[in-house]
Design an enzyme around this catalytic site. Structure first.
Site, PDB file in Angstrom:
ATOM      1  CE  LYS A 185      12.436  25.828  -1.510  1.00  0.00           C
ATOM      2  NZ  LYS A 185      12.503  24.768  -1.170  1.00  0.00           N
TER       3      LYS A 185
HETATM    4  C1  LIG Z   1      13.207  24.150  -3.356  1.00  0.00           C
HETATM    5  C2  LIG Z   1      15.068  23.824  -3.002  1.00  0.00           C
HETATM    6  C3  LIG Z   1      15.420  23.922  -3.527  1.00  0.00           C
HETATM    7  C4  LIG Z   1      15.256  24.231  -4.962  1.00  0.00           C
HETATM    8  O1  LIG Z   1      15.382  25.130  -4.751  1.00  0.00           O
HETATM    9  P1  LIG Z   1      14.816  26.589  -5.676  1.00  0.00           P
HETATM   10  O2  LIG Z   1      15.165  28.257  -5.057  1.00  0.00           O
HETATM   11  O3  LIG Z   1      13.317  26.692  -5.904  1.00  0.00           O
HETATM   12  O4  LIG Z   1      16.050  26.889  -6.782  1.00  0.00           O
HETATM   13  C5  LIG Z   1      16.569  23.026  -3.203  1.00  0.00           C
HETATM   14  N1  LIG Z   1      16.372  22.677  -2.355  1.00  0.00           N
HETATM   15  C6  LIG Z   1      16.337  21.859  -0.837  1.00  0.00           C
HETATM   16  C7  LIG Z   1      16.040  21.735   0.014  1.00  0.00           C
HETATM   17  C8  LIG Z   1      14.634  23.050  -1.554  1.00  0.00           C
HETATM   18  O5  LIG Z   1      13.787  22.506  -0.892  1.00  0.00           O
END
Ligand SMILES: *Cc1c(COP(=O)(O)O)cnc(C)c1O
Length: 378
Positions: A185
């Site tokens: 992210k």
């Molecule tokens: C990356 C992501 C998650 C999970 O995030 P984590 O912090 O790795 O648990 C959940 N929903 C969406 C839409 C994502 O892109």
């Protein structure tokens, strides 16, 4: 053999400042959830325009707690997009409820009032709407519709730090939103997540839920000069973030605006370069907001001569680490037991789209090379 320089799809922006902040946290002797977590919660909530932030171990655990907060339970149906990282649907199963997949809009990859309404039943109690790849969903439209239907709306803002809707940060006005700080992210703490809420009582409950159901946090107990006898009010979880992570997050937060501005400039350049290629439709801002371009995806239409998978293979051969587009949970073995209503747009996007590299180290030459491959196979 010549060594091919691979252009990665994403690189987290981590500098000496993050390393220093993590080291400072270690040297302070306070490494578990403590003052840096509290500070990070405050600053993150302010940045995304929310009343309160509750830091947790990931966005996945943030989504779980958001559903617990709303009392979602076995027998309930929760409407989610299949077109999302699989954690969105999994969170529904964590509380024993049933995920019901709704289709998405072709341009934004997001749920709409219409696609939600099409799969709504008397057993529906909640919706998880995703700001897909950073593209905000129609916050005003969906929040109003959810309220009208009497449904809880949980916002999966995993990718949306720095995105805006209707002139404010995407999280502003959300009853509850879940954020991710995974290195994929825009903003990262290694692993990590946050639940933001506007309601102060909801924040108190979330703090308890992430810390074993205790009525007083370990940090507060430690600070007190009097002996504090904690009570465990409900069966809960250990979903805490560490102060080492929060120290990194505080530095990252200071970079957010700059990172998003840079991503949007690079995306604008992709748009210019891709404009002349038939059959390639890049993601863009929706009419009501702006994306942070956490994922820069392009959709291939029937005008494009090459299949998505052949294009990915050619990109890999020429040193470009692109990725298939956003996954569809209902096509994965874990959801083989679910028979959803037809999801034609979801299936088209997941089959025909790919994500191009976009990060702070991408150069104009990289972009020319990447788009050159797309042009050669058009
Ligand atoms: C990356 C992501 C998650 C999970 O995030 P984590 O912090 O790795 O648990 C959940 N929903 C969406 C839409 C994502 O892109």
């Amino acid at each position: 053999m010549a060594v091919v320089q691979v252009i990665p799809v994403m690189i987290p922006m981590l500098g000496e400042e993050e390393a220093q902040a993590a080291a400072d946290a270690v040297r302070s002797g306070w490494v578990a959830q403590g003052p840096r977590v509290a500070q990070f919660e405050k600053e993150f909530a302010a940045t995304v325009g929310a009343g309160h932030g509750v830091a947790v171990s990931s966005c996945t655990t943030a989504l779980h707690l958001a559903l617990v907060l709303h009392g979602v339970q076995p027998g309930d149906e929760v409407i989610v997009p299949s077109l999302s990282f699989i954690a969105t649907a999994n969170a529904v199963r964590y509380v024993g409820a049933t995920p019901v997949f709704a289709d998405v809009d072709l341009a934004t990859g997001n749920l709409t009032v219409e696609t939600i309404d099409a799969v709504r039943t008397p057993r529906t109690t909640a919706i998880i709407a995703v700001h897909q790849g950073g593209v905000p969903f129609d916050t005003v439209g969906l929040r109003k519709a959810a309220e009208g239907w009497g449904l809880a709306l949980v916002e999966d803002a995993a990718c949306a730090a720095g995105s805006t809707a209707y002139g404010t940060p995407a999280g502003t006005g959300a009853a509850v939103a879940a954020w991710s700080f995974h290195p994929r992210k825009v903003l990262t703490t290694g692993e990590g997540g946050m639940v933001t809420v506007d309601d102060a009582e909801a924040a108190v409950r979330l703090r308890r839920l992430r810390e074993h159901g205790m009525n007083v946090s370990a940090a507060d107990r430690h600070k007190s000069s009097q002996p504090v006898l904690e009570a465990y009010l409900e069966t809960a979880y250990n979903y805490r973030m560490t102060d080492i992570q929060a120290a990194v997050g505080l530095v990252q937060l200071g970079r957010l605006a700059g990172l998003v501005a840079q991503r949007r400039e690079l995306a604008a350049r992709y748009h210019e370069l891709l404009a002349g290629i038939d059959g390639v439709v890049p993601v863009r801002d929706p009419a009501y907001g702006t994306t942070n371009y956490q994922s820069f995806w392009v959709l291939l239409t029937p005008d494009y001569r090459t299949s998505r998978d052949e294009l990915l293979a050619e990109l890999a051969k020429r040193g470009v680490s692109a990725r298939r587009g956003i996954m569809a949970a209902h096509l994965e073995p874990a959801y083989a037991d679910v028979t959803p209503a037809p999801l034609p747009v979801t299936e088209r996007i997941t089959r025909d789209s790919l994500i191009l590299p976009l990060h702070h180290k991408i150069t104009e030459a990289d972009q020319n090379h990447i788009v050159g491959v797309l042009r050669d196979l058009a």
